[in-house]
Design an enzyme around this catalytic site. Sequence first.
Site, PDB file in Angstrom:
ATOM      1  N   LYS A  22       0.834  -1.208   0.000  1.00 13.41           N
ATOM      2  CA  LYS A  22       0.000   0.000   0.000  1.00 13.41           C
ATOM      3  C   LYS A  22       0.870   1.260   0.000  1.00 13.41           C
ATOM      4  O   LYS A  22       0.644   2.175  -0.785  1.00 13.41           O
ATOM      5  CB  LYS A  22      -0.870  -0.035   1.267  1.00 13.41           C
ATOM      6  CG  LYS A  22      -1.469   1.280   1.670  1.00 13.41           C
ATOM      7  CD  LYS A  22      -2.357   1.137   2.880  1.00 13.41           C
ATOM      8  CE  LYS A  22      -1.671   1.360   4.215  1.00 13.41           C
ATOM      9  NZ  LYS A  22      -1.319   2.764   4.477  1.00 13.41           N
ATOM     10  N   ASN A  23       1.870   1.305   0.859  1.00 13.53           N
ATOM     11  CA  ASN A  23       2.652   2.529   1.013  1.00 13.53           C
ATOM     12  C   ASN A  23       3.566   2.810  -0.175  1.00 13.53           C
ATOM     13  O   ASN A  23       4.098   3.913  -0.292  1.00 13.53           O
ATOM     14  CB  ASN A  23       3.467   2.492   2.314  1.00 13.53           C
ATOM     15  CG  ASN A  23       2.568   2.632   3.535  1.00 13.53           C
ATOM     16  OD1 ASN A  23       1.363   2.861   3.413  1.00 13.53           O
ATOM     17  ND2 ASN A  23       3.157   2.478   4.720  1.00 13.53           N
ATOM     18  N   ARG A  92      -4.644  10.211   5.078  1.00 18.90           N
ATOM     19  CA  ARG A  92      -3.624  11.257   5.030  1.00 18.90           C
ATOM     20  C   ARG A  92      -2.822  11.277   3.754  1.00 18.90           C
ATOM     21  O   ARG A  92      -2.398  12.331   3.282  1.00 18.90           O
ATOM     22  CB  ARG A  92      -2.616  11.033   6.158  1.00 18.90           C
ATOM     23  CG  ARG A  92      -3.023  11.380   7.511  1.00 18.90           C
ATOM     24  CD  ARG A  92      -1.944  10.956   8.468  1.00 18.90           C
ATOM     25  NE  ARG A  92      -0.638  11.531   8.112  1.00 18.90           N
ATOM     26  CZ  ARG A  92      -0.277  12.764   8.390  1.00 18.90           C
ATOM     27  NH1 ARG A  92      -1.086  13.570   9.042  1.00 18.90           N
ATOM     28  NH2 ARG A  92       0.907  13.218   8.022  1.00 18.90           N
ATOM     29  N   CYS A 116      -4.702  12.150  13.675  1.00 14.97           N
ATOM     30  CA  CYS A 116      -5.157  10.784  13.449  1.00 14.97           C
ATOM     31  C   CYS A 116      -5.223  10.094  14.796  1.00 14.97           C
ATOM     32  O   CYS A 116      -4.969  10.707  15.824  1.00 14.97           O
ATOM     33  CB  CYS A 116      -4.240  10.052  12.482  1.00 14.97           C
ATOM     34  SG  CYS A 116      -2.736   9.487  13.205  1.00 14.97           S
ATOM     35  N   ARG A 121       0.494  14.126  13.932  1.00  9.76           N
ATOM     36  CA  ARG A 121       1.041  13.841  12.592  1.00  9.76           C
ATOM     37  C   ARG A 121       1.087  15.081  11.693  1.00  9.76           C
ATOM     38  O   ARG A 121       0.285  15.245  10.775  1.00  9.76           O
ATOM     39  CB  ARG A 121       0.270  12.708  11.924  1.00  9.76           C
ATOM     40  CG  ARG A 121       0.466  11.392  12.632  1.00  9.76           C
ATOM     41  CD  ARG A 121      -0.159  10.247  11.899  1.00  9.76           C
ATOM     42  NE  ARG A 121       0.690   9.730  10.837  1.00  9.76           N
ATOM     43  CZ  ARG A 121       0.319   8.764  10.011  1.00  9.76           C
ATOM     44  NH1 ARG A 121      -0.880   8.240  10.117  1.00  9.76           N
ATOM     45  NH2 ARG A 121       1.137   8.316   9.094  1.00  9.76           N
ATOM     46  N   ASP A 304       5.407   0.563  12.063  1.00 12.24           N
ATOM     47  CA  ASP A 304       4.227  -0.173  11.586  1.00 12.24           C
ATOM     48  C   ASP A 304       4.205  -1.629  12.054  1.00 12.24           C
ATOM     49  O   ASP A 304       3.240  -2.342  11.778  1.00 12.24           O
ATOM     50  CB  ASP A 304       4.148  -0.114  10.053  1.00 12.24           C
ATOM     51  CG  ASP A 304       3.654   1.237   9.553  1.00 12.24           C
ATOM     52  OD1 ASP A 304       3.178   2.035  10.385  1.00 12.24           O
ATOM     53  OD2 ASP A 304       3.743   1.489   8.337  1.00 12.24           O
ATOM     54  N   ILE A 326       9.084   6.895  16.847  1.00 11.52           N
ATOM     55  CA  ILE A 326       8.571   7.640  15.684  1.00 11.52           C
ATOM     56  C   ILE A 326       7.229   8.288  16.039  1.00 11.52           C
ATOM     57  O   ILE A 326       7.020   9.476  15.810  1.00 11.52           O
ATOM     58  CB  ILE A 326       8.358   6.707  14.467  1.00 11.52           C
ATOM     59  CG1 ILE A 326       9.586   5.830  14.238  1.00 11.52           C
ATOM     60  CG2 ILE A 326       7.972   7.511  13.224  1.00 11.52           C
ATOM     61  CD1 ILE A 326      10.728   6.427  13.501  1.00 11.52           C
ATOM     62  N   ARG A 396      -8.250  -1.278   5.303  1.00 14.99           N
ATOM     63  CA  ARG A 396      -7.423  -0.226   4.713  1.00 14.99           C
ATOM     64  C   ARG A 396      -6.081  -0.767   4.269  1.00 14.99           C
ATOM     65  O   ARG A 396      -5.467  -0.213   3.362  1.00 14.99           O
ATOM     66  CB  ARG A 396      -7.156   0.881   5.743  1.00 14.99           C
ATOM     67  CG  ARG A 396      -8.333   1.773   6.046  1.00 14.99           C
ATOM     68  CD  ARG A 396      -7.871   2.929   6.897  1.00 14.99           C
ATOM     69  NE  ARG A 396      -6.578   3.375   6.395  1.00 14.99           N
ATOM     70  CZ  ARG A 396      -5.582   3.832   7.153  1.00 14.99           C
ATOM     71  NH1 ARG A 396      -5.724   3.944   8.443  1.00 14.99           N
ATOM     72  NH2 ARG A 396      -4.447   4.195   6.608  1.00 14.99           N
TER      73      ARG A 396
HETATM   74  C1  UD1 Z   1       4.471   6.690   6.513  1.00 19.64           C
HETATM   75  C2  UD1 Z   1       3.619   5.460   6.371  1.00 19.64           C
HETATM   76  C3  UD1 Z   1       3.165   4.954   7.725  1.00 19.64           C
HETATM   77  C4  UD1 Z   1       4.357   4.791   8.662  1.00 19.64           C
HETATM   78  C5  UD1 Z   1       5.223   6.033   8.684  1.00 19.64           C
HETATM   79  C6  UD1 Z   1       6.523   5.855   9.451  1.00 19.64           C
HETATM   80  C7  UD1 Z   1       2.575   5.832   4.220  1.00 19.64           C
HETATM   81  C8  UD1 Z   1       1.320   6.122   3.452  1.00 19.64           C
HETATM   82  N1  UD1 Z   1       2.466   5.805   5.557  1.00 19.64           N
HETATM   83  O1  UD1 Z   1       3.644   7.705   7.082  1.00 19.64           O
HETATM   84  O2  UD1 Z   1       2.509   3.706   7.531  1.00 19.64           O
HETATM   85  O3  UD1 Z   1       3.894   4.525   9.968  1.00 19.64           O
HETATM   86  O4  UD1 Z   1       5.581   6.415   7.342  1.00 19.64           O
HETATM   87  O5  UD1 Z   1       7.254   4.826   8.898  1.00 19.64           O
HETATM   88  O6  UD1 Z   1       3.608   5.564   3.646  1.00 19.64           O
HETATM   89  N2  UD1 Z   1       6.891  14.379  10.669  1.00 19.64           N
HETATM   90  C9  UD1 Z   1       7.002  15.714  10.954  1.00 19.64           C
HETATM   91  N3  UD1 Z   1       6.627  16.606   9.998  1.00 19.64           N
HETATM   92  C10 UD1 Z   1       6.167  16.234   8.766  1.00 19.64           C
HETATM   93  C11 UD1 Z   1       6.075  14.858   8.477  1.00 19.64           C
HETATM   94  C12 UD1 Z   1       6.442  13.946   9.459  1.00 19.64           C
HETATM   95  O7  UD1 Z   1       7.407  16.087  12.047  1.00 19.64           O
HETATM   96  O8  UD1 Z   1       5.850  17.097   7.943  1.00 19.64           O
HETATM   97  C13 UD1 Z   1       7.280  13.371  11.694  1.00 19.64           C
HETATM   98  C14 UD1 Z   1       6.109  12.505  12.141  1.00 19.64           C
HETATM   99  O9  UD1 Z   1       5.363  13.099  13.163  1.00 19.64           O
HETATM  100  C15 UD1 Z   1       6.830  11.244  12.605  1.00 19.64           C
HETATM  101  C16 UD1 Z   1       8.025  11.154  11.657  1.00 19.64           C
HETATM  102  O10 UD1 Z   1       8.175  12.443  11.089  1.00 19.64           O
HETATM  103  O11 UD1 Z   1       7.315  11.386  13.916  1.00 19.64           O
HETATM  104  C17 UD1 Z   1       7.867  10.130  10.556  1.00 19.64           C
HETATM  105  O12 UD1 Z   1       6.647  10.345   9.869  1.00 19.64           O
HETATM  106  P1  UD1 Z   1       6.513  10.067   8.306  1.00 19.64           P
HETATM  107  O13 UD1 Z   1       7.640   9.189   7.878  1.00 19.64           O
HETATM  108  O14 UD1 Z   1       6.325  11.338   7.583  1.00 19.64           O
HETATM  109  O15 UD1 Z   1       5.157   9.250   8.224  1.00 19.64           O
HETATM  110  P2  UD1 Z   1       4.128   9.217   7.035  1.00 19.64           P
HETATM  111  O16 UD1 Z   1       4.816   9.471   5.748  1.00 19.64           O
HETATM  112  O17 UD1 Z   1       2.941  10.042   7.380  1.00 19.64           O
END
Ligand code: UD1
Length: 416
Positions: A22-23, A92, A116, A121, A304, A326, A396
Site C-alpha cells: 500500500k505505502n 492522510r 489521526c 502527525r 508499523d 517515531i 485499509r
Molecule cells: C508513513 C507510512 C506509515 C508509517 C510512517 C513511518 C505511508 C502512506 N504511511 O507515514 O505507515 O507509519 O511512514 O514509517 O507511507 N513528521 C514531521 N513533519 C512532517 C512529516 C512527518 O514532524 O511534515 C514526523 C512525524 O510526526 C513522525 C516522523 O516524522 O514522527 C515520521 O513520519 P513520516 O515518515 O512522515 O510518516 P508518514 O509518511 O505520514
Amino acid sequence: MDRLRITGGRRLEGDVAISGAKNAALPIMAATLLAPGVHRLRNVPRLRDTQTFARVLELLGARLSFEGNEMTIDTSQVASVEAPYELVKTMRASIYVLAPLLARFGEARVSLPGGCAWGPRPVNLHLAGLQAMGAKLDIEHGYIVGRGVKLRGATFSFDVVSVGATAQLMLAAVLAEGTAVLENVAIEPDVTALGEALNDCGARIEGLGTRRLTIRGVSALRPIDATIIPDRIEAATFAAAAAMTGGRIRLRGVVPEHFEASLHKLEEAGCAVERGAETVAVAGPPRPAPVNVATQPYPGFPTDMQAQMIAVCALASGTSVIEDTIYLDRFTHVPELARMGARIELRGNVAVVKGVPRLSGAQVMATDLRASASLVIAALAAEGETVIDRIYHLDRGYEALEKKLAALGARVERLS
Ligand code: UD1
C-alpha cells in the site's frame, strides 16, 4: 459495521502470497498526475486506501480502471486541482497529490489532513520543502492553497526523517527547474520504489537508497508502467502470527531484506527463519522469548510493526521493553490487548510487556490499522473466541486478510 470473529489456539501452517505494498502504491498513484497519459500499475493491493486514492484521482479528472490487481490510470483529462476534506481526512496519504498538482498546473487546493488516532502527525516538512522550492502556499479554511507556483530545484535538509515528506519533495523536484538536493531523506523501500518508477519514465534521481538525493529536473515524463513491490509490513505481520501460534508459515513473493529488522527480532524471540530469494519461511517457538525493541526509520525496526511485536511479547517467557520513537502515542492496542489478559505497562512511549503464558479471547475494538493487526494475531493465539469490532481499519491495509488466514488454518469469520 463489520466485525471479525476468531477462534484461537490453532497453529498457522502453510504458504501465503504477500500482496503489493500500500505505502508504495499510493505515492506512485500520485505520480501519475505528473505526466498526462495512460499509466499502468500492476500488483496494486485491493484495499480501501488504494480505492480511496483512486477516488481522489477521479475527482481531479483522471479515468481509472482497477481490475484484479492491475490499475490503469488515464491522467490526460485532469482538470481540477482540489482534493477535498471528505477524502483527505479518511486518508492522510491523499496529501501526495499536492506536489504533482503544483508541478503540472502551478496550482493546488488540498485539504490539511488533521490529526489521526495516534497523535497530531504534522505536515510541516511537506510544506517547508515545497516552500524552499519556490511554492508560495497559504492555509485557507483548512486547505493548503498554492497559486501561480513555479517549482525550482533547491537544497533542503529534513530535520526529521519522513517517508511522506521525502516522497512529496521527490514528486515536486522531478519536473522542477534546475537541480534539487534533498538531505537526510527516508530510505524506506517504498520511497526507493517511487524513485525507480519515476526514473523509469524519464526522471533523473540519483542516490536512491542513500540519505541524499540529487534530482535534476526534466521537462516532461513518460507515463508510468510499474509493478508495486511486495508489502513488507503484511509479510512481517504474518511472520509475527507464526511466532505467536507456534506455526510454520512460508511467505511467498517477498523481498526478504525489506523486513530484515522484523525477521531479526523474531529470531531473537525464538523463531527459526529461512530466507530464500523471494520467500521466507518462519517457524514459531513453543513460547516466544522476550525481546527489546525501539522503532527507527528504515532499515531499523518499523513503527508499523510495533503493535504486532507487542502482541508477540505479550506471550513471551519474560519481560520485553518496546519503545516507539517515531509515533510517541501509537499505543491504542495496549488497553485492548489488556482485555485479552496481556500485562502491559505504558510509560510514555515505552511499553513494558510482562509475558503471560496464555491470552484469552474477548470482545475488542480496532482503533487503527496496525493496532487491528496486533489484535488479530493475539486472537489467533488466544484461548476461545475473540470478536474484533471496527475492522474497516484492517480493510485499509491488509488484502483478503481473512481468506489468507483461513487458508493457513485459522478459524476466522467476518460478521456483517
Ligand atoms: C508513513 C507510512 C506509515 C508509517 C510512517 C513511518 C505511508 C502512506 N504511511 O507515514 O505507515 O507509519 O511512514 O514509517 O507511507 N513528521 C514531521 N513533519 C512532517 C512529516 C512527518 O514532524 O511534515 C514526523 C512525524 O510526526 C513522525 C516522523 O516524522 O514522527 C515520521 O513520519 P513520516 O515518515 O512522515 O510518516 P508518514 O509518511 O505520514
